[in-house]
Design a protein around this motif. Structure first.
Motif, PDB file in Angstrom:
ATOM      1  N   MET A 347       0.823  -1.208   0.000  1.00 34.46           N
ATOM      2  CA  MET A 347       0.000   0.000   0.000  1.00 34.46           C
ATOM      3  C   MET A 347       0.855   1.255   0.000  1.00 34.46           C
ATOM      4  SD  MET A 347      -3.164  -0.564  -0.285  1.00 34.46           S
ATOM      5  CE  MET A 347      -3.739   1.077   0.162  1.00 34.46           C
ATOM      6  N   ALA A 348       2.088   1.144   0.496  1.00 36.11           N
ATOM      7  CA  ALA A 348       2.978   2.300   0.482  1.00 36.11           C
ATOM      8  C   ALA A 348       3.239   2.764  -0.946  1.00 36.11           C
ATOM      9  CB  ALA A 348       4.291   1.969   1.189  1.00 36.11           C
ATOM     10  N   GLU A 349       3.241   1.827  -1.892  1.00 34.50           N
ATOM     11  CA  GLU A 349       3.418   2.208  -3.296  1.00 34.50           C
ATOM     12  C   GLU A 349       2.266   3.082  -3.768  1.00 34.50           C
ATOM     13  OE1 GLU A 349       6.101   1.589  -4.927  1.00 34.50           O
ATOM     14  OE2 GLU A 349       7.029   0.244  -3.455  1.00 34.50           O
ATOM     15  N   ASN A 350       1.054   2.779  -3.300  1.00 38.67           N
ATOM     16  CA  ASN A 350      -0.089   3.619  -3.661  1.00 38.67           C
ATOM     17  C   ASN A 350       0.013   4.999  -3.031  1.00 38.67           C
ATOM     18  OD1 ASN A 350      -1.266   1.522  -5.142  1.00 38.67           O
ATOM     19  ND2 ASN A 350      -2.353   0.726  -3.361  1.00 38.67           N
ATOM     20  N   HIS A 351       0.516   5.055  -1.794  1.00 44.70           N
ATOM     21  CA  HIS A 351       0.682   6.354  -1.145  1.00 44.70           C
ATOM     22  C   HIS A 351       1.740   7.189  -1.870  1.00 44.70           C
ATOM     23  CE1 HIS A 351      -1.816   4.413   1.666  1.00 44.70           C
ATOM     24  NE2 HIS A 351      -0.890   3.896   2.445  1.00 44.70           N
ATOM     25  N   ILE A 352       2.815   6.536  -2.295  1.00 51.33           N
ATOM     26  CA  ILE A 352       3.849   7.243  -3.060  1.00 51.33           C
ATOM     27  C   ILE A 352       3.276   7.735  -4.387  1.00 51.33           C
ATOM     28  CG2 ILE A 352       6.038   6.956  -4.285  1.00 51.33           C
ATOM     29  CD1 ILE A 352       6.930   5.087  -2.063  1.00 51.33           C
ATOM     30  N   LYS A 353       2.424   6.917  -4.998  1.00 52.44           N
ATOM     31  CA  LYS A 353       1.770   7.332  -6.243  1.00 52.44           C
ATOM     32  C   LYS A 353       0.915   8.575  -6.015  1.00 52.44           C
ATOM     33  CE  LYS A 353      -1.582   5.760  -9.707  1.00 52.44           C
ATOM     34  NZ  LYS A 353      -2.466   4.639 -10.105  1.00 52.44           N
ATOM     35  N   SER A 354       0.163   8.586  -4.924  1.00 54.82           N
ATOM     36  CA  SER A 354      -0.649   9.766  -4.615  1.00 54.82           C
ATOM     37  C   SER A 354       0.226  10.992  -4.401  1.00 54.82           C
ATOM     38  CB  SER A 354      -1.494   9.504  -3.360  1.00 54.82           C
ATOM     39  OG  SER A 354      -2.368   8.428  -3.555  1.00 54.82           O
ATOM     40  N   PHE A 355       1.339  10.806  -3.703  1.00 49.79           N
ATOM     41  CA  PHE A 355       2.247  11.907  -3.391  1.00 49.79           C
ATOM     42  C   PHE A 355       2.991  12.395  -4.630  1.00 49.79           C
ATOM     43  CE2 PHE A 355       6.462  13.178  -1.392  1.00 49.79           C
ATOM     44  CZ  PHE A 355       6.001  14.387  -0.909  1.00 49.79           C
ATOM     45  N   LYS A 356       3.454  11.468  -5.436  1.00 50.51           N
ATOM     46  CA  LYS A 356       4.332  11.809  -6.551  1.00 50.51           C
ATOM     47  C   LYS A 356       3.576  12.112  -7.842  1.00 50.51           C
ATOM     48  CE  LYS A 356       8.242   9.838  -9.113  1.00 50.51           C
ATOM     49  NZ  LYS A 356       9.143   8.655  -9.219  1.00 50.51           N
ATOM     50  N   THR A 357       2.561  11.306  -8.135  1.00 52.83           N
ATOM     51  CA  THR A 357       1.846  11.459  -9.403  1.00 52.83           C
ATOM     52  C   THR A 357       0.651  12.392  -9.284  1.00 52.83           C
ATOM     53  OG1 THR A 357       2.515   9.209 -10.023  1.00 52.83           O
ATOM     54  CG2 THR A 357       0.707  10.205 -11.266  1.00 52.83           C
ATOM     55  N   HIS A 358      -0.218  12.147  -8.298  1.00 53.15           N
ATOM     56  CA  HIS A 358      -1.424  12.957  -8.180  1.00 53.15           C
ATOM     57  C   HIS A 358      -1.135  14.358  -7.652  1.00 53.15           C
ATOM     58  CE1 HIS A 358      -3.637   8.852  -7.656  1.00 53.15           C
ATOM     59  NE2 HIS A 358      -3.247   9.066  -8.899  1.00 53.15           N
ATOM     60  N   LEU A 359      -0.064  14.508  -6.855  1.00 49.18           N
ATOM     61  CA  LEU A 359       0.266  15.815  -6.290  1.00 49.18           C
ATOM     62  C   LEU A 359       1.592  16.356  -6.812  1.00 49.18           C
ATOM     63  CD1 LEU A 359      -0.869  15.219  -2.600  1.00 49.18           C
ATOM     64  CD2 LEU A 359      -2.077  16.461  -4.394  1.00 49.18           C
ATOM     65  N   ALA A 360       2.178  15.700  -7.803  1.00 50.66           N
ATOM     66  CA  ALA A 360       3.381  16.195  -8.494  1.00 50.66           C
ATOM     67  C   ALA A 360       4.516  16.524  -7.539  1.00 50.66           C
ATOM     68  CB  ALA A 360       3.031  17.419  -9.345  1.00 50.66           C
ATOM     69  N   ALA A 361       4.786  15.632  -6.579  1.00 53.76           N
ATOM     70  CA  ALA A 361       5.866  15.870  -5.628  1.00 53.76           C
ATOM     71  C   ALA A 361       7.240  15.757  -6.265  1.00 53.76           C
ATOM     72  CB  ALA A 361       5.765  14.888  -4.465  1.00 53.76           C
ATOM     73  N   ASP A 362       7.310  15.293  -7.513  1.00 55.22           N
ATOM     74  CA  ASP A 362       8.593  15.231  -8.217  1.00 55.22           C
ATOM     75  C   ASP A 362       8.898  16.536  -8.945  1.00 55.22           C
ATOM     76  OD1 ASP A 362       6.565  15.003 -10.052  1.00 55.22           O
ATOM     77  OD2 ASP A 362       7.466  13.343 -11.177  1.00 55.22           O
ATOM     78  N   ARG A 363       8.163  17.589  -8.620  1.00 57.22           N
ATOM     79  CA  ARG A 363       8.394  18.901  -9.238  1.00 57.22           C
ATOM     80  C   ARG A 363       9.491  19.634  -8.455  1.00 57.22           C
ATOM     81  NH1 ARG A 363       4.871  21.263 -12.906  1.00 57.22           N
ATOM     82  NH2 ARG A 363       6.031  22.855 -14.028  1.00 57.22           N
ATOM     83  N   THR A 364      10.664  19.015  -8.391  1.00 59.03           N
ATOM     84  CA  THR A 364      11.791  19.583  -7.643  1.00 59.03           C
ATOM     85  C   THR A 364      12.766  20.215  -8.627  1.00 59.03           C
ATOM     86  OG1 THR A 364      12.713  17.342  -7.663  1.00 59.03           O
ATOM     87  CG2 THR A 364      11.618  18.050  -5.656  1.00 59.03           C
ATOM     88  N   SER A 365      12.364  21.314  -9.214  1.00 57.10           N
ATOM     89  CA  SER A 365      13.142  21.941 -10.273  1.00 57.10           C
ATOM     90  C   SER A 365      13.915  23.168  -9.820  1.00 57.10           C
ATOM     91  CB  SER A 365      12.211  22.326 -11.432  1.00 57.10           C
ATOM     92  OG  SER A 365      11.126  23.113 -10.980  1.00 57.10           O
ATOM     93  N   CYS A 366      13.956  23.442  -8.516  1.00 56.00           N
ATOM     94  CA  CYS A 366      14.753  24.567  -8.025  1.00 56.00           C
ATOM     95  C   CYS A 366      16.243  24.221  -8.075  1.00 56.00           C
ATOM     96  CB  CYS A 366      14.360  24.910  -6.586  1.00 56.00           C
ATOM     97  SG  CYS A 366      12.685  25.536  -6.403  1.00 56.00           S
ATOM     98  N   THR A 367      17.066  25.224  -8.162  1.00 56.55           N
ATOM     99  CA  THR A 367      18.513  24.994  -8.230  1.00 56.55           C
ATOM    100  C   THR A 367      19.057  24.551  -6.882  1.00 56.55           C
ATOM    101  OG1 THR A 367      18.734  26.664  -9.968  1.00 56.55           O
ATOM    102  CG2 THR A 367      20.732  26.044  -8.771  1.00 56.55           C
ATOM    103  N   ARG A 368      18.604  25.170  -5.802  1.00 60.32           N
ATOM    104  CA  ARG A 368      19.130  24.881  -4.472  1.00 60.32           C
ATOM    105  C   ARG A 368      18.440  23.669  -3.858  1.00 60.32           C
ATOM    106  NH1 ARG A 368      18.654  30.283  -1.139  1.00 60.32           N
ATOM    107  NH2 ARG A 368      19.716  28.959   0.391  1.00 60.32           N
ATOM    108  N   ALA A 369      19.220  22.844  -3.165  1.00 64.18           N
ATOM    109  CA  ALA A 369      18.669  21.654  -2.525  1.00 64.18           C
ATOM    110  C   ALA A 369      17.705  22.028  -1.404  1.00 64.18           C
ATOM    111  CB  ALA A 369      19.797  20.782  -1.989  1.00 64.18           C
ATOM    112  N   THR A 370      17.986  23.111  -0.680  1.00 65.33           N
ATOM    113  CA  THR A 370      17.093  23.518   0.408  1.00 65.33           C
ATOM    114  C   THR A 370      15.715  23.910  -0.129  1.00 65.33           C
ATOM    115  OG1 THR A 370      18.055  25.745   0.257  1.00 65.33           O
ATOM    116  CG2 THR A 370      18.937  24.263   1.956  1.00 65.33           C
TER     117      THR A 370
END
Length: 451
Positions: A347-370
């Protein structure tokens, strides 16, 4: 058509003006359900928790938008499907987003894209550490009382990047540059933690350090709660196992097959293969897989002691497949521990899907890591808003188990015409809205979000 006056426990007024909703024709804002997200945010207080972790360098007499207001606006944008900060250029004047932030439709616009961009680059490392603690405190506050036991699913996910971001690293398995953040959810799907890191497999020292901070923060709220760590073979190492035993943490982890482990299952693999062959001969076609279990005690050369190992042997048309898990749980049959406890980590895979796909949590396009770590927290806040909206659904409702994108399409993306009067704000929703009944129920149940 009769007016629907939203209950006092839900949304009743904005700056002294009562709010009345009518289901009839008319469109102006495409996201009337954002009001419900605003009520969820008020109950959970996500934006305020994150804002208190940041030192605001602005002059108090010149502040137009507080940090909590900017963070809240950004989280609602993400939850509504506007993960790009540039969308704030249009949404800052949207009347529904204004009402969700406690402002009137005629009030001044919300934060602009440039203001949001400056906010994302504002937190330093110390602020981010405080935010991590705040997210765990939010998780603990979502329970009415301390639970006797919780299950934490720890996993990592690949996040491809296409620029010169700090911490980016080439991953040969995915054949591209990216991050590989570690995320933690509990067994009920609540968000617990997220850590931005390079795209490589985490080692024992890193995992132990992450678990130490995580468990310390949880124990600060719940000193007597039993904690079970659940993860795949990436998180099974001598440092992790020893640390869990020393600190009284239960664990059930996948183990990579080795020649030492396979020697324990040679006999059962052969007998299971024979059973499958016999079932094929008797059925002549379409024989199902044969699954059997075995448990034993053994240890890898690097382990400090022997551990309880459970082997799952499965034989089907594609041949034999054997998996191993290690646990310090006492009692329970091997089958029950594997299928009833360990396999539920799927089920954790589904939660990651909700976080990453449905809410676009992979939108980490800033230059700084912070800044990218802060974005993870913003998307985590949006996850809490959607989780809270789903938790407000009736137990037998199909929305109680709906994906976040389904909730967004059915309850948030509803056209509405906003009419502001002297003493009230009238919301005209479409008569054909198929889920107006559930929307009424949700707004009445939001005060009882704490489970």
């Amino acid at each position: 058509m009769s007016d629907l006056t939203l209950p006092l426990e839900g949304l009743s007024s904005v700056n002294g003006k009562s709010v009345i909703a009518r289901f009839d024709g008319g469109t102006l804002s495409p996201d009337s359900g954002v009001i419900a997200l605003g009520e969820v945010e008020k109950r959970l207080g996500v934006a305020g928790r994150l804002a208190r972790c940041i030192d605001d360098p602005r002059r108090p007499d010149q502040i137009v938008h507080s940090l909590a207001d900017i963070i809240g606006f950004r989280m609602k944008m993400i939850a509504a499907g506007y993960e790009d900060g540039n969308d704030a250029t249009r949404l800052s004047s949207d009347p529904i987003f204004k009402m969700a932030e406690g402002a009137l439709p005629s009030d001044r616009d919300l934060a602009s894209q440039s203001t949001i961009c400056r906010l994302e680059n504002l937190p330093d490392l110390r602020s981010l550490l405080k935010m991590g603690q705040a997210m765990i405190d939010l998780y603990c506050a979502s329970f009415r009382q301390p639970p006797k036991r919780i299950v934490l699913d720890i996993d990592d996910t690949f996040d491809a990047v296409h620029g010169g971001q700090q911490l980016r690293l080439f991953n040969a398995h995915y054949d591209e540059y990216g991050f590989q953040p570690i995320v933690v959810f509990d067994g009920e799907g609540r968000f617990v933690a997220a850590v931005l890191r390079p795209a490589k497999r985490p080692g024992g020292v890193e995992i132990r350090a992450h678990l130490r901070r995580l468990i310390r923060a949880i124990r600060a709220n719940w000193p007597r709660t039993r904690i079970l760590i659940r993860g795949d073979s990436h998180y099974c190492g001598p440092l992790v196992i020893d640390w869990c035993r020393t600190n009284g943490i239960d664990f059930i982890l996948g183990v990579a097959p080795t020649s030492t482990l396979r020697r324990h299952v040679t006999t059962i693999e052969a007998s299971t293969t024979a059973r499958f062959a016999a079932s094929v001969e008797s059925a002549q076609a379409g024989a199902r897989k044969v699954r059997r279990f075995k448990e034993f005690f053994d240890a890898a050369a690097s382990w400090s002691r022997t551990e309880r190992i459970i082997a799952r042997v499965e034989v089907g048309p594609q041949g034999a497949d054997t998996r191993f898990i290690v646990t310090n749980l006492e009692g329970g049959r091997a089958k029950a521990l594997y299928e009833g406890v360990y396999c539920r980590r799927g089920m954790a895979e589904n939660h990651i899907k909700s976080f990453k796909t449905h809410l676009a949590a992979d939108r980490t396009s800033c230059t700084r890591a912070t800044a990218n770590q802060f974005r993870l927290f913003l998307h985590a806040g949006a996850y809490w808003l959607m989780w809270g909206l789903r938790a407000a659904m009736p137990r037998r409702s199909r929305f109680r188990a709906a994906q976040f994108d389904t909730l967004r399409l059915r309850l948030i993306k509803i056209a509405v015409r906003v009419v502001e009067m002297k003493t009230q704000i009238r919301l005209h929703l479409p008569t054909s809205c198929p889920d107006q009944a559930i929307l009424r129920i949700v707004l009445g149940r939001i005060p009882r979000l704490v489970t």
